[in-house]
Design a protein around this motif. Structure first.
Motif, PDB file in Angstrom:
ATOM      1  N   ALA A 140     -16.610 -11.228  31.461  1.00 14.75           N
ATOM      2  CA  ALA A 140     -16.686 -12.108  32.833  1.00 14.75           C
ATOM      3  C   ALA A 140     -15.187 -12.013  33.678  1.00 14.75           C
ATOM      4  CB  ALA A 140     -16.295 -13.059  31.506  1.00 14.75           C
ATOM      5  N   PRO A 141     -15.414 -12.480  34.855  1.00 16.22           N
ATOM      6  CA  PRO A 141     -13.955 -12.051  35.621  1.00 16.22           C
ATOM      7  C   PRO A 141     -12.762 -13.477  34.828  1.00 16.22           C
ATOM      8  CG  PRO A 141     -15.911 -13.680  36.302  1.00 16.22           C
ATOM      9  CD  PRO A 141     -16.554 -12.827  34.732  1.00 16.22           C
ATOM     10  N   VAL A 142     -11.902 -13.133  35.059  1.00 18.84           N
ATOM     11  CA  VAL A 142     -10.529 -13.922  34.729  1.00 18.84           C
ATOM     12  C   VAL A 142     -10.351 -14.919  36.864  1.00 18.84           C
ATOM     13  CG1 VAL A 142      -8.564 -14.122  33.840  1.00 18.84           C
ATOM     14  CG2 VAL A 142      -9.528 -12.716  33.428  1.00 18.84           C
ATOM     15  N   PRO A 143     -10.657 -16.302  36.279  1.00 15.69           N
ATOM     16  CA  PRO A 143      -9.876 -17.603  36.866  1.00 15.69           C
ATOM     17  C   PRO A 143      -8.828 -16.808  38.016  1.00 15.69           C
ATOM     18  CG  PRO A 143     -10.342 -18.155  34.699  1.00 15.69           C
ATOM     19  CD  PRO A 143     -10.102 -17.482  34.448  1.00 15.69           C
ATOM     20  N   ALA A 144      -9.045 -16.620  38.918  1.00 14.57           N
ATOM     21  CA  ALA A 144      -7.764 -16.044  39.815  1.00 14.57           C
ATOM     22  C   ALA A 144      -6.211 -17.346  39.197  1.00 14.57           C
ATOM     23  CB  ALA A 144      -7.864 -15.743  41.251  1.00 14.57           C
ATOM     24  N   ALA A 145      -6.426 -17.866  39.903  1.00 16.49           N
ATOM     25  CA  ALA A 145      -5.549 -19.072  38.833  1.00 16.49           C
ATOM     26  C   ALA A 145      -4.260 -18.488  37.996  1.00 16.49           C
ATOM     27  CB  ALA A 145      -5.352 -20.381  38.679  1.00 16.49           C
ATOM     28  N   LEU A 146      -4.992 -17.321  36.421  1.00 21.63           N
ATOM     29  CA  LEU A 146      -4.301 -17.406  35.940  1.00 21.63           C
ATOM     30  C   LEU A 146      -3.285 -15.948  36.676  1.00 21.63           C
ATOM     31  CD1 LEU A 146      -6.700 -17.439  32.867  1.00 21.63           C
ATOM     32  CD2 LEU A 146      -4.753 -19.148  33.298  1.00 21.63           C
ATOM     33  N   PRO A 147      -1.962 -15.992  35.909  1.00 16.37           N
ATOM     34  CA  PRO A 147      -1.120 -15.101  36.376  1.00 16.37           C
ATOM     35  C   PRO A 147      -1.372 -13.643  34.885  1.00 16.37           C
ATOM     36  CG  PRO A 147       0.138 -16.910  35.482  1.00 16.37           C
ATOM     37  CD  PRO A 147      -1.433 -16.996  35.222  1.00 16.37           C
ATOM     38  N   TRP A 148      -2.255 -13.341  35.294  1.00 13.22           N
ATOM     39  CA  TRP A 148      -2.552 -11.917  33.923  1.00 13.22           C
ATOM     40  C   TRP A 148      -2.541 -10.938  34.228  1.00 13.22           C
ATOM     41  CZ3 TRP A 148      -6.960 -14.466  29.994  1.00 13.22           C
ATOM     42  CH2 TRP A 148      -5.406 -15.872  29.169  1.00 13.22           C
ATOM     43  N   ARG A 149      -2.223  -9.540  33.837  1.00 14.61           N
ATOM     44  CA  ARG A 149      -2.792  -8.574  34.849  1.00 14.61           C
ATOM     45  C   ARG A 149      -3.706  -7.981  34.001  1.00 14.61           C
ATOM     46  NH1 ARG A 149       0.805  -3.146  32.091  1.00 14.61           N
ATOM     47  NH2 ARG A 149      -0.248  -1.783  33.510  1.00 14.61           N
ATOM     48  N   ARG A 150      -4.597  -7.615  35.592  1.00 16.41           N
ATOM     49  CA  ARG A 150      -5.937  -6.856  35.141  1.00 16.41           C
ATOM     50  C   ARG A 150      -6.121  -5.542  35.463  1.00 16.41           C
ATOM     51  NH1 ARG A 150      -5.468 -12.305  36.939  1.00 16.41           N
ATOM     52  NH2 ARG A 150      -6.382 -13.932  36.743  1.00 16.41           N
ATOM     53  N   LEU A 151      -6.606  -5.324  34.231  1.00 13.00           N
ATOM     54  CA  LEU A 151      -6.879  -3.331  34.314  1.00 13.00           C
ATOM     55  C   LEU A 151      -8.432  -3.024  34.005  1.00 13.00           C
ATOM     56  CD1 LEU A 151      -4.107  -3.094  31.283  1.00 13.00           C
ATOM     57  CD2 LEU A 151      -4.130  -2.768  34.393  1.00 13.00           C
ATOM     58  N   ARG A 152      -9.319  -1.563  34.570  1.00 11.46           N
ATOM     59  CA  ARG A 152     -10.462  -1.483  34.273  1.00 11.46           C
ATOM     60  C   ARG A 152     -10.497  -0.389  33.337  1.00 11.46           C
ATOM     61  NH1 ARG A 152     -14.969  -2.954  35.547  1.00 11.46           N
ATOM     62  NH2 ARG A 152     -16.990  -1.528  35.280  1.00 11.46           N
ATOM     63  N   LEU A 153     -10.782  -0.266  32.712  1.00  5.48           N
ATOM     64  CA  LEU A 153     -11.141   0.922  31.716  1.00  5.48           C
ATOM     65  C   LEU A 153     -12.623   1.872  32.188  1.00  5.48           C
ATOM     66  CD1 LEU A 153     -10.116   3.388  29.286  1.00  5.48           C
ATOM     67  CD2 LEU A 153     -11.629   1.653  27.927  1.00  5.48           C
ATOM     68  N   GLU A 154     -11.807   2.959  32.973  1.00  7.01           N
ATOM     69  CA  GLU A 154     -12.875   4.441  32.878  1.00  7.01           C
ATOM     70  C   GLU A 154     -12.470   5.181  33.032  1.00  7.01           C
ATOM     71  OE1 GLU A 154     -13.367   3.583  37.628  1.00  7.01           O
ATOM     72  OE2 GLU A 154     -14.553   1.732  37.554  1.00  7.01           O
ATOM     73  N   GLN A 155     -13.808   5.963  32.034  1.00 11.93           N
ATOM     74  CA  GLN A 155     -13.184   7.786  31.945  1.00 11.93           C
ATOM     75  C   GLN A 155     -12.307   8.262  31.522  1.00 11.93           C
ATOM     76  OE1 GLN A 155     -13.029   9.725  35.855  1.00 11.93           O
ATOM     77  NE2 GLN A 155     -15.175   9.405  36.486  1.00 11.93           N
ATOM     78  N   GLY A 156     -12.173   7.078  30.216  1.00  6.07           N
ATOM     79  CA  GLY A 156     -11.085   6.993  29.112  1.00  6.07           C
ATOM     80  C   GLY A 156      -9.326   6.432  29.654  1.00  6.07           C
ATOM     81  N   ARG A 157      -9.444   6.071  31.046  1.00  8.88           N
ATOM     82  CA  ARG A 157      -8.432   6.161  31.161  1.00  8.88           C
ATOM     83  C   ARG A 157      -7.748   4.346  32.011  1.00  8.88           C
ATOM     84  NH1 ARG A 157      -4.567  10.305  32.667  1.00  8.88           N
ATOM     85  NH2 ARG A 157      -5.067  11.906  32.370  1.00  8.88           N
ATOM     86  N   LEU A 158      -6.532   3.814  32.041  1.00  9.95           N
ATOM     87  CA  LEU A 158      -6.713   2.563  32.367  1.00  9.95           C
ATOM     88  C   LEU A 158      -6.399   2.493  33.615  1.00  9.95           C
ATOM     89  CD1 LEU A 158      -5.065   0.857  29.494  1.00  9.95           C
ATOM     90  CD2 LEU A 158      -7.357  -0.105  30.215  1.00  9.95           C
ATOM     91  N   GLN A 159      -7.335   1.576  35.002  1.00  8.45           N
ATOM     92  CA  GLN A 159      -6.274   1.449  36.141  1.00  8.45           C
ATOM     93  C   GLN A 159      -5.922   0.199  36.748  1.00  8.45           C
ATOM     94  OE1 GLN A 159      -9.688   2.847  38.592  1.00  8.45           O
ATOM     95  NE2 GLN A 159      -9.746   5.055  37.556  1.00  8.45           N
ATOM     96  N   GLU A 160      -5.527  -0.345  37.568  1.00  8.83           N
ATOM     97  CA  GLU A 160      -4.545  -1.272  37.478  1.00  8.83           C
ATOM     98  C   GLU A 160      -6.306  -1.899  38.467  1.00  8.83           C
ATOM     99  OE1 GLU A 160      -2.246  -3.694  37.475  1.00  8.83           O
ATOM    100  OE2 GLU A 160      -1.223  -2.101  36.217  1.00  8.83           O
ATOM    101  N   VAL A 161      -6.477  -3.291  38.327  1.00 10.06           N
ATOM    102  CA  VAL A 161      -7.903  -4.042  39.454  1.00 10.06           C
ATOM    103  C   VAL A 161      -7.024  -4.864  40.910  1.00 10.06           C
ATOM    104  CG1 VAL A 161      -9.119  -5.510  39.726  1.00 10.06           C
ATOM    105  CG2 VAL A 161      -8.921  -3.686  37.850  1.00 10.06           C
TER     106      VAL A 161
END
Length: 553
Positions: free
Chosen positions: A532-553
């Motif tokens: 689920a998407p995280v509300p933009a109001a939250l100052p949380w760090r967002r990452l995506r796991l693809e092909q075994g590695r984490l990338q900044e969103v």
């Protein structure tokens, strides 16, 4: 019982005295019953020979002996039940404690590969077979052996040839009762337990998926598969009964020959004047009682075989090495610190790489959300942080210390964790919350509920002692999810791990839950995996796991 003792042994060291007492009272019951019938038979014969004349006939001693043996048998039967149930319940406690102590380190990495029905068969059927070995198999067989030896000695004292007849009967009755049951028995028991597991799995999965089966119109087909599995198990049960019946038939033939031989021998000895008619009658009646007692040997052998097979299956289950072990000299876990994953690699058992050189640093108080497609390795990432799995390469550290240097229980004490399908247990809200922190007071519980806006609902239902229902049945889906999160928030650990906490919630409810969670976290760190998407109001760090590695969103 010491935690290092094995309750699957036939006679566990910590229980041998109690088990010996059970065998002793079983033997006393059998001896009293056999002696009672022998004495009564001799007494009746003596009465008949006396033809009602009182002269020269000792009436009082045999009648007193009969009364004494009757009371002895009643008393021994009472203590047999008392001591037998006491020993069985103690063994049941030891078995379950031993099983859970050995099995819990195997979850979820090892036990997760088993179907629920198969695991339930181990927990219910196999443990029940093992705990019943004493009163259904070992105790009766040992008592029968003791009774036979005593009967042989007594018969030989009266008439040596009679002792030889009973000794020969014992040598024949043993194989006659055991061979039909034990021949290839372990293989048959293994087949039968597979059939029982298959039936239990089908029934369990049918109950769990009843709504889906009904929606797809597959209930009748599923019921047919359950009926087929039940029919196969019933056929196996009938085969088992035929084996026990074959053992009973063999014992009956040996018993009939033994009784005829004993009657012929004792009557011939009485006719020759070697023994009296009373002794001859006592030998015949005692032999009849002895054979009646030995008739249960087939069922006892079957119970012993089933218990042995169950013990092997339990051993095979818990003998698996845990996926994660504790170090020989664990170091204390710092109260706070940064979580650091460095070049972490982990592959699926089929060889497919899930994590391939993954790096992540979670600073104290930081919130990190990891998104990714299904099967990308998000749950595996949490399992590695929880240390229920070990990375195949790389390192995971807390406050700069490798997790492998911590004792698992010490590391878990620093974590708060809510899985994707966090259960709500049958019982009160208070009982559910205390699973998060058994020492939590009412004030802390209300603060956790208030932080997730569940306090008004609980107050309206009657307070902390209101019922949550089986699986949260008395709560809505969102309320059950909030209760599970409140339970996790009660734990004092500095790191909160959440796996898909928004699953099944609508967009507005999911956003409100995350906003409430942010306010409740305080100084804690958060690692959350979610589709689920995280509300933009939250100052949380967002990452995506693809092909075994984490990338900044």
């Amino acid at each position: 019982m010491s935690r290092h003792e094995d309750p699957l042994q036939p006679f566990p060291p910590g229980r041998r005295a109690r088990m010996a007492a059970v065998v002793a009272v079983l033997l006393a019951t059998m001896l009293a019953g056999t002696a009672l019938l022998g004495l009564a038979g001799g007494f009746i014969t003596a009465c008949a020979l006396a033809a009602g004349a009182a002269s020269g006939f000792n009436f009082f001693s045999p009648s007193a002996g009969i009364r004494a043996l009757t009371f002895a048998r009643i008393a021994s039967r009472y203590f047999e039940k008392l001591l037998g149930h006491d020993a069985m319940l103690r063994l049941a406690r030891d078995l379950r404690s031993w099983f859970f102590r050995r099995a819990l380190p195997l979850a979820p990495a090892r036990l997760g590969r088993m179907r629920t029905g198969a695991l339930m068969a181990r927990l219910l059927d196999d443990i029940a077979q093992v705990e019943g070995r004493l009163v259904r198999a070992l105790g009766p067989l040992l008592a029968m052996l003791g009774l036979g030896l005593a009967a042989v000695a007594w018969a030989a004292w009266i008439l040596p040839e009679a002792g030889l007849v009973l000794a020969a009967a014992m040598l024949l009755l043993g194989p006659a009762s055991a061979l039909p049951v034990a021949w290839d028995g372990l293989r048959r028991e293994a087949r039968d337990v597979r059939l029982q597991e298959r039936l239990r799995v089908r029934v369990h999965e049918g109950i769990e998926g009843a709504a889906d089966l009904a929606a797809m119109g597959a209930t009748r087909a599923w019921a047919a598969r359950v009926d087929a599995a039940a029919a196969r198990l019933a056929r196996a049960g009938r085969q088992r009964q035929r084996r026990v019946s074959a053992a009973a038939m063999g014992m009956s033939l040996v018993g009939a020959a033994t009784l005829l031989a004993m009657l012929a021998l004792s009557l011939q000895a009485a006719h020759a004047g070697r023994i009296g008619a009373v002794e001859a009658a006592a030998l015949g009646f005692a032999t009849l009682a002895l054979l009646e007692t030995w008739a249960g040997a087939g069922l006892a052998w079957q119970a012993l075989l089933a218990g042995q097979a169950s013990a092997r299956r339990l051993h095979a289950l818990v003998a698996q090495p845990p996926a994660v072990g504790d170090p020989p000299r664990p170091v204390p876990v710092p109260e706070r610190g940064a979580l650091h994953l460095e070049e972490v690699c982990f592959a699926h058992p089929d060889g497919r790489a899930l994590l391939d050189g993954l790096d992540l640093r979670l600073r104290p108080g930081e919130r990190v959300v990891v998104a990714g497609d299904s099967g990308s390795g998000k749950s595996t990432l949490l399992a590695l942080v929880l240390r229920v799995l070990e990375p195949q390469a790389g390192r995971i550290a807390w406050a700069g210390i490798d997790l492998r240097r911590f004792h698992q229980a010490d590391w878990h004490a620093r974590l708060a964790w809510a899985p994707q399908d966090a259960p709500v247990f049958a019982g009160s809200v208070r009982a559910n919350l205390r699973m998060g922190d058994p020492q939590a007071g009412e004030a802390a519980m209300w603060r956790a509920l208030e932080a997730l806006r569940l306090d008004a609902r609980v107050r309206a239902a009657g307070g902390l002692d209101c019922e949550a229902g089986e699986g949260g049945a008395l709560l809505s889906g969102g309320e059950a999810r909030r209760l599970a999160l409140a339970r996790a928030l009660l734990r004092p650990g500095p790191l909160l791990l959440l796996d898909e906490p928004l699953e099944g919630l609508d967009v507005d409810a999911a956003e409100a839950l995350l906003l409430d969670l942010e306010r409740a976290l305080g100084r804690r760190s958060l690692l959350l995996v979610s589709h689920a998407p995280v509300p933009a109001a939250l100052p949380w760090r967002r990452l995506r796991l693809e092909q075994g590695r984490l990338q900044e969103v």
